[in-house]
Motif scaffolding. Structure first.
Motif, PDB file in Angstrom:
ATOM      1  N   LEU A  71       0.896  -1.153  -0.017  1.00 41.40           N
ATOM      2  CA  LEU A  71       0.026  -0.107   0.049  1.00 41.40           C
ATOM      3  C   LEU A  71       0.891   1.047  -0.121  1.00 41.40           C
ATOM      4  N   SER A  74       2.296   2.028  -3.515  1.00 42.64           N
ATOM      5  CA  SER A  74       1.322   2.070  -4.618  1.00 42.64           C
ATOM      6  C   SER A  74       0.425   3.286  -4.330  1.00 42.64           C
ATOM      7  N   GLU A  75      -0.038   3.623  -2.991  1.00 44.00           N
ATOM      8  CA  GLU A  75      -0.964   4.646  -2.961  1.00 44.00           C
ATOM      9  C   GLU A  75      -0.276   5.921  -1.871  1.00 44.00           C
ATOM     10  N   LYS A  80      -6.716   6.882   2.362  1.00 45.53           N
ATOM     11  CA  LYS A  80      -7.187   5.584   1.838  1.00 45.53           C
ATOM     12  C   LYS A  80      -6.487   4.426   2.313  1.00 45.53           C
ATOM     13  N   GLN A  84      -7.902   0.958   3.809  1.00 49.64           N
ATOM     14  CA  GLN A  84      -7.675  -0.534   3.487  1.00 49.64           C
ATOM     15  C   GLN A  84      -7.168  -1.345   4.741  1.00 49.64           C
TER      16      GLN A  84
END
Length: 131
Positions: A71, A74-75, A80, A84
């Protein structure tokens, strides 16, 4: 073939749950600071993140730890990431994310990409060994 009806995008019953959660939940002010993960020394952060996740879960879970690293790579929106991780860390997620994001902001500001807290802890550990 002629299909009729609506897609999930068009049907209001299937709205974006993540967007609703983003509006509903409150997040720390530190989440407004952007972090460039490339400036952070993730090798130095790995043990701290793994230790904190183990602390909150009560046991070591490689799947959750690796999911968290995925995460982070990628984020870029911490809100967010928190959503998650909520399924795994449950009520501890906000505390974990605040600690993590503060560490990442500190690491980004550092020349070495390592948060000041970790550097100070290492210095204290070395001094303790000498004595």
């Amino acid at each position: 073939m002629n299909l009729k009806g609506t897609s999930t995008d068009q049907d209001v019953r299937f709205g974006d749950k993540e967007q609703k959660l983003l509006k509903k939940l409150s997040f720390p002010s530190s989440f407004s600071k952007k972090v460039d993960i490339k400036k952070v020394n993730m090798q130095a952060m790995r043990p701290w993140i793994a230790e904190r996740i183990c602390h909150f879960l009560g046991f070591e879970d490689d799947v959750v730890i690796e999911f968290t690293f995925g995460l982070l790579e990628s984020e870029t929106d911490p809100r967010k990431i928190q959503i998650q991780l909520t399924g795994f860390l449950e009520l501890n997620t906000p505390q974990f994310m605040k600690e993590l994001w503060d560490m990442l902001v500190s690491a980004q500001a550092s020349e070495t990409g390592i948060p000041r807290v970790l550097i100070e802890a290492k210095k204290a550990e070395i001094l303790k060994k000498r004595v």
